[in-house]
Design an enzyme around this catalytic site. Sequence first.
Site, PDB file in Angstrom:
ATOM      1  N   HIS A 198       2.064  -7.766   5.372  1.00 37.26           N
ATOM      2  CA  HIS A 198       2.898  -6.586   5.138  1.00 37.26           C
ATOM      3  C   HIS A 198       4.009  -6.869   4.143  1.00 37.26           C
ATOM      4  CE1 HIS A 198       0.634  -5.075   8.547  1.00 37.26           C
ATOM      5  NE2 HIS A 198       0.749  -3.959   7.869  1.00 37.26           N
ATOM      6  N   GLU A 439      -9.696   0.789  12.068  1.00 39.54           N
ATOM      7  CA  GLU A 439      -9.306  -0.530  11.550  1.00 39.54           C
ATOM      8  C   GLU A 439      -9.676  -1.659  12.500  1.00 39.54           C
ATOM      9  OE1 GLU A 439      -5.096  -0.444  10.623  1.00 39.54           O
ATOM     10  OE2 GLU A 439      -4.636   0.734  12.397  1.00 39.54           O
ATOM     11  N   ASP A 463      -6.614  -4.180   8.096  1.00 37.32           N
ATOM     12  CA  ASP A 463      -6.895  -4.742   9.416  1.00 37.32           C
ATOM     13  C   ASP A 463      -8.391  -4.870   9.672  1.00 37.32           C
ATOM     14  OD1 ASP A 463      -4.509  -5.467  10.802  1.00 37.32           O
ATOM     15  OD2 ASP A 463      -3.943  -3.361  10.782  1.00 37.32           O
ATOM     16  N   CYS A 510      -7.254   4.055   3.390  1.00 39.79           N
ATOM     17  CA  CYS A 510      -5.868   3.780   3.008  1.00 39.79           C
ATOM     18  C   CYS A 510      -5.525   2.299   2.998  1.00 39.79           C
ATOM     19  CB  CYS A 510      -4.902   4.540   3.915  1.00 39.79           C
ATOM     20  SG  CYS A 510      -5.051   4.081   5.644  1.00 39.79           S
TER      21      CYS A 510
HETATM   22  C1  PEP Z   1      -4.713  -1.079   7.215  1.00 46.90           C
HETATM   23  O1  PEP Z   1      -4.787  -1.857   8.177  1.00 46.90           O
HETATM   24  O2  PEP Z   1      -5.580  -1.010   6.326  1.00 46.90           O
HETATM   25  C2  PEP Z   1      -3.550  -0.198   7.057  1.00 46.90           C
HETATM   26  C3  PEP Z   1      -3.510   0.715   6.123  1.00 46.90           C
HETATM   27  O3  PEP Z   1      -2.507  -0.396   7.905  1.00 46.90           O
HETATM   28  P1  PEP Z   1      -1.432  -1.580   7.763  1.00 46.90           P
HETATM   29  O4  PEP Z   1      -1.658  -2.236   6.433  1.00 46.90           O
HETATM   30  O5  PEP Z   1      -0.080  -0.967   7.868  1.00 46.90           O
HETATM   31  O6  PEP Z   1      -1.754  -2.453   8.916  1.00 46.90           O
HETATM   32 MG    MG Z   2      -3.456  -1.586   9.846  1.00 45.52          MG
END
Ligand code: PEP
Ligand code: MG
Length: 586
Positions: A198, A439, A463, A510
Site C-alpha cells: 500500500h 480479491e 490481493d 480496480c
Molecule cells: C486490490 O486488492 O486489488 C485492491 C484494489 O485493494 P487494495 O489494494 O486496497 O487492497
Molecule cells: Mg485489496
Amino acid sequence: MPARYGRVMLKLQGIAVSPGVTIGEALVLDSEGFRIPRRFVARSAVDSELERLARAVADTAKEIERNRDAIKLELGGQYAAIFEAHLAMLHDTRLQEELQSAVRDRNWWPEYAVSRTLRRYAKVFQNLDNHIAQRAHDIYDIEKSLLRNLLGERRETLADISQPVIVLAHNLTPSETANLDRRFVQGFATELGGPGSHTAIVAEGLEIPAVVGLGPFLADVSGGEPVILDGNQGVVILQPDEETIARYRLEAEIARSVAAQLDTLRDLPAETIDGVRIGIHGNIEFPNEAEHCIARGCDGIGLYRTEFLYLTSPREPTEEDHFAAYSEVVRAMPNLPVVIRTLDLGADKLRTETTSEERNPCLGLRSIRLSLRHIPSFRTQLRAILRVSAMGDVRVLFPLISTILELRQARMVLADVMEDLAEKRIDFNRNMKVGMMVETPAAAMMIDVFVKEVDFVSIGTNDLIQYTLAVDRGNKDVADLYNASDPSVLRLIRRSLDAAAAVGVPANLCGQMSGSVLYTQLLLGLGLRQLSVPPSSIPEVKQVCRSVSVAECRLIADRALEMDSAREVKNFLRDQLSRVLPETAV
Ligand code: PEP
Ligand code: MG
C-alpha cells in the site's frame, strides 16, 4: 580503518512503483527515522560544536558503560565483552581524529560528520567476510547512540521537511507515506517494500515517483548528496556524475512533453476502434484526488479507499469526518458514479507498523472482517455513505469478501442503518447499489453464488494475486512471484467475469494491473468494459483503448489463457502492445 572520502557513482536497481524521474538532494532516514541533513558549521561556532561532539562522545561512552555493568550483573563478564568492544571502537583514536577534523577542517555539522564517517566505516566492514561483517551492526549502534545524544530533543522527523528532498529510508509505512508533504518530497526510495504494497499504491496516488525493495543501500549515502530517482525503471543513482544528470534531465523533459500530449485526450471518450465504449474510472485514497481524475477525463471514481481517513488522522473518524470527506468527492464528480469502499484496514494498512500482534496479518482480522467485529464503527461509516448517497450516484463496495455469510451480514447491517435513517427522516438513496470486491480465490471460485446477491463486482487483483500465489504483496524477496500475468490469476479473472456477465452484473477491475497499459488489451479481451486505475494512468490507458479493437483483444486474451507461465504471457503482451503503440515502452 578507512580514510578516503572519494565517492563514486552508484546505480541501484529496485522495484518501480510510482512513475516519474526526479533529481534532487537526499534526505536519509535510517531505521530509527533520524534525519541528518548536510549542514555546515559557521567558523565562529567550530569550537562550541567540537565541545558538543565531545559531550556526545562522553555521554555515549557512559551509556555503553552502564549497559556493560548491567549485563555483567545479570549474565556475567563474558557478555560484557560486547560493550567493551563498542567502547574501544568509540574511543579509537583514528575515528575520533576524523570526526574532529570533519568539524574543524570541513566545517561539517557534528551530526553529519558522525553519520557520514561511521557509515563509511560500517560499509568497509560490510564488504569484508561474514564474521567481520557483523561488526558493521556495532558501528551502526554507536552511530545511533551518538546521534541520539547529539540531537536530543532536536531530533527532526519527516514532518519537519521544509525544502525539496528525495527521501531515502529503510522502510515507509502506508501511513507515513500518506503523510508525506508533497510540496517538498520529490520522490522516495526504500530498502524494503514490494510491488503491491500500500506504500506503493499511496505513492502512485500522491503522484510521487518511488522505488522500493532496493535492499541495503543507506550506508552508501548521506543527507544532502545528489540523487537521481527513476520511478519508471526502478533505478536510484547515488552520487551521479554530470553526464548522467544531464541524461536524466533530458528524459524528464521528454516525459513531460509526452504527458502534455496525452492531456489532449482528456475530453475524448475511451472508445475502441470497433466502437465499444470503455469506462475509465479513478482509484483514489484522498478526497482531493477526485479533482485529479476529473482533470484527466475520467468516467467516475471506481474505488475510493476510505481507510486512508484513518491512516492520516490520530483519532477514529467521526460520522461527520466521513461525511465531509465523501461529500468532497461526490461534489467533485457531478453526475458521475462514486464507489466508496468500506474500511479495508489491517494487514499493512495500520497507523504504525507495530500495532498488529497478529502472526499472519494478511490472513487475519482485516477489512470486512474487522468491520463486522466492530459494528458501531461500521454503522458510523455506513451512515455517512448513505447520507452522501442523497447527493449523487454513490455506490458502496465491501472489501475482502470470502464467504457468502460475510456478504449477507454486511448487507444486513446496511439495511439496518437504512431503517434507522428512514426513521429519523434523514435523506438517502434506498436503491444505492451494493457491490463486493473479488480479491480472494474463495470469492472467485464461488462467484456464481455471489453475483446473485450484488449489484456489481470489482476485481481486486492486488490481493487476488497475493492470495492465489501465496505471495506477500509487500515483500521484495518474493516480488518475482507476485505477477499479474500468472495464468492462475488470469483464469480466476475470466471465471469471475463470465459469471458476472451470465447474470448481467457489471464488473470492474480496480487492482494496479488495470493501470498498466501492458494489460489493457488482455483485460478488454477478457470482457471488462470498465477499468479503475490510479489517476496518473488514466490518459495512457485511454490512449490504448482508443488504439485497439475489442475483436482483436478477444483473440489476445484467448491466446494468453492458453499459455502456461507468467513469463510467456508477459512477453506476449509486450509484443502485442508494441504492435499497436510502438512508442509505449513497458
Ligand atoms: C486490490 O486488492 O486489488 C485492491 C484494489 O485493494 P487494495 O489494494 O486496497 O487492497
Ligand atoms: Mg485489496
